[in-house]
Motif scaffolding. Structure first.
Motif, mmCIF file in Angstrom:
data_model
loop_
_atom_site.group_PDB
_atom_site.id
_atom_site.type_symbol
_atom_site.label_atom_id
_atom_site.label_comp_id
_atom_site.label_asym_id
_atom_site.label_seq_id
_atom_site.Cartn_x
_atom_site.Cartn_y
_atom_site.Cartn_z
ATOM 1 N N UNK A 65 0.589 57.827 26.325
ATOM 2 C CA UNK A 65 1.167 56.768 27.148
ATOM 3 C C UNK A 65 1.754 55.673 26.261
ATOM 4 N N UNK A 66 1.146 55.455 25.105
ATOM 5 C CA UNK A 66 1.645 54.431 24.181
ATOM 6 C C UNK A 66 3.033 54.799 23.656
ATOM 7 N N UNK A 67 3.278 56.075 23.372
ATOM 8 C CA UNK A 67 4.611 56.492 22.910
ATOM 9 C C UNK A 67 5.639 56.388 24.027
ATOM 10 N N UNK A 68 5.243 56.743 25.224
ATOM 11 C CA UNK A 68 6.146 56.622 26.358
ATOM 12 C C UNK A 68 6.518 55.150 26.569
ATOM 13 N N UNK A 69 5.536 54.274 26.481
ATOM 14 C CA UNK A 69 5.793 52.844 26.665
ATOM 15 C C UNK A 69 6.652 52.284 25.527
ATOM 16 N N UNK A 70 6.416 52.710 24.296
ATOM 17 C CA UNK A 70 7.238 52.252 23.172
ATOM 18 C C UNK A 70 8.686 52.673 23.372
ATOM 19 N N UNK A 71 8.912 53.923 23.778
ATOM 20 C CA UNK A 71 10.272 54.394 24.038
ATOM 21 C C UNK A 71 10.920 53.573 25.146
ATOM 22 N N UNK A 72 10.188 53.339 26.215
ATOM 23 C CA UNK A 72 10.722 52.581 27.346
ATOM 24 C C UNK A 72 11.056 51.136 26.933
ATOM 25 N N UNK A 73 10.141 50.501 26.249
ATOM 26 C CA UNK A 73 10.314 49.099 25.858
ATOM 27 C C UNK A 73 11.547 48.899 24.973
ATOM 28 N N UNK A 74 11.678 49.707 23.935
ATOM 29 C CA UNK A 74 12.768 49.484 22.989
ATOM 30 C C UNK A 74 14.103 50.042 23.474
ATOM 31 N N UNK A 75 14.078 51.009 24.387
ATOM 32 C CA UNK A 75 15.334 51.495 24.971
ATOM 33 C C UNK A 75 16.001 50.397 25.802
ATOM 34 N N UNK A 76 15.222 49.451 26.247
ATOM 35 C CA UNK A 76 15.764 48.354 27.045
ATOM 36 C C UNK A 76 16.378 47.242 26.192
ATOM 37 N N UNK A 77 16.063 47.204 24.907
ATOM 38 C CA UNK A 77 16.563 46.103 24.071
ATOM 39 C C UNK A 77 17.399 46.565 22.869
ATOM 40 N N UNK A 78 17.282 47.818 22.479
ATOM 41 C CA UNK A 78 18.070 48.325 21.353
ATOM 42 C C UNK A 78 19.408 48.861 21.859
ATOM 43 N N UNK A 79 20.421 48.908 20.984
ATOM 44 C CA UNK A 79 21.738 49.415 21.410
ATOM 45 C C UNK A 79 21.757 50.935 21.566
ATOM 46 N N UNK A 80 22.607 51.375 22.471
ATOM 47 C CA UNK A 80 22.807 52.802 22.715
ATOM 48 C C UNK A 80 23.499 53.443 21.510
ATOM 49 N N UNK A 81 23.137 54.686 21.233
ATOM 50 C CA UNK A 81 23.774 55.426 20.142
ATOM 51 C C UNK A 81 24.127 56.824 20.638
ATOM 52 N N UNK A 82 25.366 57.241 20.372
ATOM 53 C CA UNK A 82 25.829 58.558 20.812
ATOM 54 C C UNK A 82 26.459 59.353 19.680
ATOM 55 N N UNK A 83 26.615 58.724 18.531
ATOM 56 C CA UNK A 83 27.252 59.401 17.396
ATOM 57 C C UNK A 83 26.324 59.441 16.206
ATOM 58 N N UNK A 84 26.275 60.600 15.601
ATOM 59 C CA UNK A 84 25.438 60.810 14.429
ATOM 60 C C UNK A 84 26.040 60.115 13.208
#
Length: 113
Positions: A65-84
């Motif tokens: 649950x901690x990893x799921x929450x970390x992913x959720x939390x930072x996906x809301x504040x970090x920029x989107x990335x689509x290119x390698x």
């Protein structure tokens, strides 16, 4: 079900996964990526693309649950990335190092697209 990025991504950040994601649900931190669990469509194409094997389904025992929450939390504040882009210079040396969350995790955002 969703997929989560776990600690082996920290300071590896290969980014192979972002190019195959059909819904662009990856977000970039300074030294790792995360998946927005509400945007992930559970297709699983990212999992085999990760050279560090840091992406796992949330049904996997390592996807706490901690990893799921970390992913959720930072996906809301970090920029989107689509290119390698190129991974960090020391990515291979950091692959498999234990305790990376405690030692190396950074809350700072990455560059994004």
């Amino acid at each position: 079900m969703t997929f989560v990025v776990t600690d082996n991504c920290i300071r590896c950040k290969y980014m192979d996964c972002v190019e195959v994601c059909p819904v662009d649900c990856f977000y970039e931190g300074d030294n790792m990526l995360v998946i927005h669990p509400d945007e992930c469509i559970d297709c699983g194409v990212c999992e085999p693309e990760c050279p560090a094997e840091a992406i796992i389904p949330d049904t996997n025992a390592g996807a706490t649950a901690a990893w799921l929450e970390l992913n959720r939390k930072y996906a809301q504040v970090w920029p989107n990335i689509t290119r390698k882009r190129e991974p960090p210079a020391d990515a291979k040396e950091m692959d498999g190092v234990t305790g990376k969350l405690e030692k190396y995790f950074s809350e700072a955002p990455g560059e994004g697209d």
